[in-house]
Design a protein around this motif. Structure first.
Motif, PDB file in Angstrom:
ATOM      1  N   LEU A   1      -2.940   4.499  -5.715  1.00 47.17           N
ATOM      2  CA  LEU A   1      -2.963   5.175  -4.418  1.00 47.17           C
ATOM      3  C   LEU A   1      -1.689   5.979  -4.198  1.00 47.17           C
ATOM      4  N   VAL A   2      -0.552   5.412  -4.525  1.00 41.23           N
ATOM      5  CA  VAL A   2       0.734   6.101  -4.358  1.00 41.23           C
ATOM      6  C   VAL A   2       0.776   7.363  -5.218  1.00 41.23           C
ATOM      7  N   ARG A   3       0.201   7.277  -6.414  1.00 42.64           N
ATOM      8  CA  ARG A   3       0.166   8.442  -7.301  1.00 42.64           C
ATOM      9  C   ARG A   3      -0.709   9.547  -6.706  1.00 42.64           C
ATOM     10  N   ILE A   4      -1.832   9.168  -6.122  1.00 41.83           N
ATOM     11  CA  ILE A   4      -2.772  10.139  -5.552  1.00 41.83           C
ATOM     12  C   ILE A   4      -2.309  10.644  -4.182  1.00 41.83           C
TER      13      ILE A   4
ATOM     14  N   MET B   1      -0.400  -1.378 -14.091  1.00 41.93           N
ATOM     15  CA  MET B   1      -0.616  -0.561 -12.903  1.00 41.93           C
ATOM     16  C   MET B   1      -1.689  -1.240 -12.039  1.00 41.93           C
ATOM     17  N   ASN B   2      -1.494  -1.201 -10.726  1.00 39.68           N
ATOM     18  CA  ASN B   2      -2.466  -1.800  -9.813  1.00 39.68           C
ATOM     19  C   ASN B   2      -3.018  -0.736  -8.861  1.00 39.68           C
TER      20      ASN B   2
END
Length: 63
Positions: free
Chosen positions: A7-10, A1-2
């Protein structure tokens, strides 16, 4: 994971895909390569503002 995955998850990207950017033409015009992480961010989110604080612009920005 990067960091982009985090950010996409949040903060999920917009439902509508952003405008495509011709990176080759853009980099040729600028005379320099743009960072890969910037290009991935623009391809994921497009142009806009995060929390009225961080402006993300792209070569196709209309803002």
């Amino acid at each position: 994971m990067n960091a982009l995955d985090d950010l996409v998850r949040i903060c999920p990207p917009p439902g509508r895909p952003p405008s495509a950017v011709d990176w080759t033409t853009t980099e040729d015009t600028l005379g320099t390569a743009l960072p890969a992480d910037y290009k991935r961010l623009v391809e994921t989110y497009g142009e806009g503002v995060f929390d009225d604080t961080i402006w993300l612009t792209s070569p196709t920005c209309t803002c």
